[in-house]
Design a protein around this motif. Structure first.
Motif, mmCIF file in Angstrom:
data_model
loop_
_atom_site.group_PDB
_atom_site.id
_atom_site.type_symbol
_atom_site.label_atom_id
_atom_site.label_comp_id
_atom_site.label_asym_id
_atom_site.label_seq_id
_atom_site.Cartn_x
_atom_site.Cartn_y
_atom_site.Cartn_z
ATOM 1 N N ARG A 1 7.612 -30.411 -29.598
ATOM 2 C CA ARG A 1 7.971 -28.988 -29.588
ATOM 3 C C ARG A 1 9.476 -28.794 -29.497
ATOM 4 N NH1 ARG A 1 5.491 -26.161 -24.416
ATOM 5 N NH2 ARG A 1 6.567 -24.362 -25.322
ATOM 6 N N TRP A 2 10.212 -29.797 -29.001
ATOM 7 C CA TRP A 2 11.663 -29.697 -28.866
ATOM 8 C C TRP A 2 12.409 -30.362 -30.019
ATOM 9 C CZ3 TRP A 2 12.045 -26.175 -25.459
ATOM 10 C CH2 TRP A 2 11.183 -26.129 -24.362
ATOM 11 N N GLY A 3 11.660 -30.933 -30.963
ATOM 12 C CA GLY A 3 12.316 -31.535 -32.114
ATOM 13 C C GLY A 3 12.485 -33.035 -32.034
ATOM 14 N N ASP A 4 11.962 -33.687 -31.006
ATOM 15 C CA ASP A 4 12.008 -35.147 -30.954
ATOM 16 C C ASP A 4 11.175 -35.723 -32.093
ATOM 17 O OD1 ASP A 4 13.671 -35.624 -28.770
ATOM 18 O OD2 ASP A 4 12.044 -35.422 -27.319
ATOM 19 N N SER A 5 11.628 -36.853 -32.607
ATOM 20 C CA SER A 5 10.942 -37.485 -33.727
ATOM 21 C C SER A 5 9.764 -38.316 -33.214
ATOM 22 C CB SER A 5 11.912 -38.378 -34.511
ATOM 23 O OG SER A 5 11.266 -38.965 -35.618
ATOM 24 N N VAL A 6 8.731 -37.615 -32.769
ATOM 25 C CA VAL A 6 7.529 -38.250 -32.227
ATOM 26 C C VAL A 6 6.309 -37.534 -32.793
ATOM 27 C CG1 VAL A 6 8.617 -39.053 -30.097
ATOM 28 C CG2 VAL A 6 7.624 -36.747 -30.182
ATOM 29 N N ALA A 7 5.143 -38.137 -32.605
ATOM 30 C CA ALA A 7 3.902 -37.541 -33.094
ATOM 31 C C ALA A 7 3.590 -36.251 -32.350
ATOM 32 C CB ALA A 7 2.757 -38.538 -32.933
ATOM 33 N N ALA A 8 2.790 -35.404 -32.964
ATOM 34 C CA ALA A 8 2.457 -34.101 -32.370
ATOM 35 C C ALA A 8 1.756 -34.250 -31.022
ATOM 36 C CB ALA A 8 1.574 -33.305 -33.326
ATOM 37 N N GLY A 9 1.002 -35.333 -30.843
ATOM 38 C CA GLY A 9 0.280 -35.540 -29.596
ATOM 39 C C GLY A 9 1.012 -36.408 -28.588
ATOM 40 N N PHE A 10 2.303 -36.652 -28.838
ATOM 41 C CA PHE A 10 3.099 -37.487 -27.920
ATOM 42 C C PHE A 10 3.547 -36.636 -26.733
ATOM 43 C CE2 PHE A 10 6.992 -39.198 -26.209
ATOM 44 C CZ PHE A 10 6.832 -40.583 -26.254
ATOM 45 N N ALA A 11 3.345 -37.143 -25.518
ATOM 46 C CA ALA A 11 3.703 -36.392 -24.317
ATOM 47 C C ALA A 11 4.425 -37.294 -23.323
ATOM 48 C CB ALA A 11 2.458 -35.800 -23.662
ATOM 49 N N ARG A 12 5.321 -36.685 -22.576
ATOM 50 C CA ARG A 12 6.013 -37.365 -21.478
ATOM 51 C C ARG A 12 5.455 -36.821 -20.172
ATOM 52 N NH1 ARG A 12 11.832 -35.497 -21.215
ATOM 53 N NH2 ARG A 12 10.855 -33.824 -20.048
ATOM 54 N N MET A 13 4.987 -37.723 -19.328
ATOM 55 C CA MET A 13 4.461 -37.309 -18.033
ATOM 56 C C MET A 13 5.417 -37.779 -16.951
ATOM 57 S SD MET A 13 0.771 -38.062 -16.150
ATOM 58 C CE MET A 13 -0.158 -37.260 -17.447
ATOM 59 N N SER A 14 5.916 -36.827 -16.170
ATOM 60 C CA SER A 14 6.819 -37.127 -15.060
ATOM 61 C C SER A 14 6.034 -37.032 -13.764
ATOM 62 C CB SER A 14 7.981 -36.128 -15.044
ATOM 63 O OG SER A 14 8.726 -36.240 -13.851
ATOM 64 N N MET A 15 6.044 -38.127 -13.003
ATOM 65 C CA MET A 15 5.229 -38.171 -11.799
ATOM 66 C C MET A 15 5.838 -37.360 -10.668
ATOM 67 S SD MET A 15 2.896 -39.941 -12.998
ATOM 68 C CE MET A 15 3.121 -40.331 -14.745
ATOM 69 N N GLY A 16 4.954 -36.673 -9.960
ATOM 70 C CA GLY A 16 5.351 -36.000 -8.743
ATOM 71 C C GLY A 16 5.074 -36.889 -7.541
ATOM 72 N N ILE A 17 4.934 -36.265 -6.396
ATOM 73 C CA ILE A 17 4.728 -37.036 -5.170
ATOM 74 C C ILE A 17 3.334 -36.820 -4.598
ATOM 75 C CG2 ILE A 17 7.183 -37.086 -4.624
ATOM 76 C CD1 ILE A 17 6.633 -34.884 -2.520
ATOM 77 N N GLU A 18 2.410 -36.387 -5.456
ATOM 78 C CA GLU A 18 1.026 -36.255 -5.002
ATOM 79 C C GLU A 18 0.497 -37.621 -4.555
ATOM 80 O OE1 GLU A 18 1.817 -33.414 -8.461
ATOM 81 O OE2 GLU A 18 2.052 -35.566 -8.115
ATOM 82 N N ASP A 19 -0.569 -37.600 -3.754
ATOM 83 C CA ASP A 19 -1.217 -38.854 -3.388
ATOM 84 C C ASP A 19 -1.723 -39.541 -4.654
ATOM 85 O OD1 ASP A 19 -1.337 -39.019 -0.336
ATOM 86 O OD2 ASP A 19 -2.002 -36.978 -0.728
ATOM 87 N N THR A 20 -1.489 -40.825 -4.751
ATOM 88 C CA THR A 20 -1.808 -41.557 -5.978
ATOM 89 C C THR A 20 -3.274 -41.443 -6.347
ATOM 90 O OG1 THR A 20 -0.026 -43.114 -5.461
ATOM 91 C CG2 THR A 20 -1.637 -43.791 -7.116
ATOM 92 N N ASP A 21 -4.166 -41.616 -5.400
ATOM 93 C CA ASP A 21 -5.597 -41.547 -5.695
ATOM 94 C C ASP A 21 -5.989 -40.166 -6.212
ATOM 95 O OD1 ASP A 21 -5.869 -44.157 -4.892
ATOM 96 O OD2 ASP A 21 -6.712 -43.684 -2.915
ATOM 97 N N ASP A 22 -5.393 -39.122 -5.653
ATOM 98 C CA ASP A 22 -5.700 -37.763 -6.113
ATOM 99 C C ASP A 22 -5.233 -37.559 -7.550
ATOM 100 O OD1 ASP A 22 -6.774 -37.138 -3.651
ATOM 101 O OD2 ASP A 22 -4.912 -36.253 -2.888
ATOM 102 N N LEU A 23 -4.047 -38.058 -7.846
ATOM 103 C CA LEU A 23 -3.488 -37.879 -9.186
ATOM 104 C C LEU A 23 -4.318 -38.633 -10.222
ATOM 105 C CD1 LEU A 23 -1.233 -36.674 -10.893
ATOM 106 C CD2 LEU A 23 0.149 -38.704 -10.371
ATOM 107 N N VAL A 24 -4.681 -39.862 -9.916
ATOM 108 C CA VAL A 24 -5.480 -40.650 -10.851
ATOM 109 C C VAL A 24 -6.851 -40.011 -11.063
ATOM 110 C CG1 VAL A 24 -6.688 -42.857 -11.132
ATOM 111 C CG2 VAL A 24 -4.286 -42.820 -10.436
ATOM 112 N N SER A 25 -7.480 -39.566 -9.992
ATOM 113 C CA SER A 25 -8.800 -38.929 -10.106
ATOM 114 C C SER A 25 -8.724 -37.662 -10.945
ATOM 115 C CB SER A 25 -9.327 -38.607 -8.707
ATOM 116 O OG SER A 25 -10.560 -37.927 -8.774
#
Length: 369
Positions: free
Chosen positions: A336-360
């Motif tokens: 959406r910002w013009g990066d030369s990547v596929a339409a379904g390419f996403a960057r996920m930035s991790m927060g500080i949630e509990d790891t088990d909660d985030l994975v679930s």
């Protein structure tokens, strides 16, 4: 200090105020545009708010400690810091190498501003950066790159730059000084957005330049004075306040990234995953040599844009937002910002949630395996 203390200890010590009886443990911000001038006209004192501020100095001292630098300079944003360094270093007639697979705004600035002023701009992907440096006057490397998370071999790149007198600038935003220290690997300057993991709360913009070459740092400081891209005292205080917990937050973000990368890789809806911490990632070997931690970002590809939006909609924890490094785990579809990547390419930035909660939460949002 990096060798004797852990990252959380380094963070706390970096922002500690002077141990003076009666002084505040946490130094308050200083708001001033003008100061009382000394009769002897000593220009080392604070005189005007665009030139210096005590709150800047506390932040800059902390940033220098964390980056292993002699000095640091704060700026109003990461782009303000980076472009100030490039204006100082890339002069008409020079050849500048910038990342072809890094932050898109850097390429836009180089093309639209520097090239029109007589700088030859060469775009090189991480894998080609060392070869491109052999014919450059200034090299800007971003590693891991944003958003594809490729890694530049900084030791090899620094050796190539040094052999021909090329100035090497490294954008350390994605790795942070807790993940790698480019100056120790041969970089001349480090630039970074403190907006991301160091400030870490998605509520302030800031950037910095750090280095140990006095002449280079003096030139960058002069550019800041003239251009005026300064950080406000309140914003400097916010970043300093956040730095005290940055090591702790980054530790959780890295832990979450490692777990999420494995979760994504094992799901049939995910076409590909990039994370330097995965043993089979193309960048893992180089990253393992130069990085202390692999960072809090994972990039991945789903079928299309709708699949990315559906992932966020089905999740109870994921936030759709650009930028990265905050306390909330966020997803950004980069095309959406013009990066030369596929339409379904996403960057996920991790927060500080509990790891088990985030994975679930991620597993249920992705759907049945």
């Amino acid at each position: 200090m990096a060798g004797t203390h852990g990252d959380s200890t380094r963070s706390v010590k970096a922002v500690a105020s002077q141990d003076v009886p009666g002084a505040a443990v946490a130094a308050p911000p200083v708001f001033a545009s003008a100061y009382h001038l000394a009769a002897d006209e000593d220009d080392t004192l604070d005189s005007y708010g665009r030139r210096s501020n005590p709150t800047w100095r506390q932040l800059e001292s902390a940033l220098a400690q964390l980056e292993g630098a002699a000095a640091a300079l704060s700026f109003a944003s990461g782009m303000a810091a980076l472009t100030a360094a490039l204006r100082v270093l890339a002069q008409p007639g020079h050849t500048l190498v910038v990342p072809a697979d890094g932050y898109y705004q850097v390429r836009a600035y180089a093309r639209e501003y520097l090239a029109s002023r007589g700088v030859t701009v060469v775009e090189a992907r991480c894998a080609d950066m060392v070869d491109a440096a052999a014919h450059a006057d200034v090299v800007l490397a971003e590693t891991p790159s944003n958003p594809e998370l490729d890694v530049v071999d900084l030791h090899r790149l620094a050796l190539t730059c040094r052999s021909r007198g090329t100035v090497l600038v490294v954008d350390n935003t994605t790795a942070t000084p807790f993940g790698q220290q480019p100056l120790s690997l041969g970089a001349d300057l480090v630039v970074a957005s403190a907006t991301k993991a160091l400030a870490g709360h998605s509520d302030v913009l800031a950037g910095y330049v750090a280095g140990s070459h006095p002449e280079l740092m003096e030139r960058v400081e002069r550019e800041r004075l003239h251009a005026g891209a300064i950080l406000g005292a309140f914003e400097a205080w916010l970043v300093t306040r956040s730095l005290g917990s940055a090591g702790l937050r980054f530790d959780r973000q890295c832990q979450n990234a490692a777990a999420v990368a494995l979760t994504l890789r094992s799901h049939p809806a995910v076409r590909s995953v990039r994370f330097p911490g995965l043993a089979d990632d193309p960048s893992h070997e180089v990253a393992a040599r130069q990085m202390r931690r692999f960072g809090g970002i994972v990039s991945f590809e789903l079928a299309d844009a709708d699949a990315v939006h559906a992932l966020v909609d089905r999740s109870a924890l994921l936030v759709a937002a650009t930028s990265f490094g905050g306390i909330h785990t966020s997803v950004d579809r980069r095309a959406r910002w013009g990066d030369s990547v596929a339409a379904g390419f996403a960057r996920m930035s991790m927060g500080i949630e509990d790891t088990d909660d985030l994975v679930s939460d991620l597993q249920q949002a992705l759907g049945p395996a």
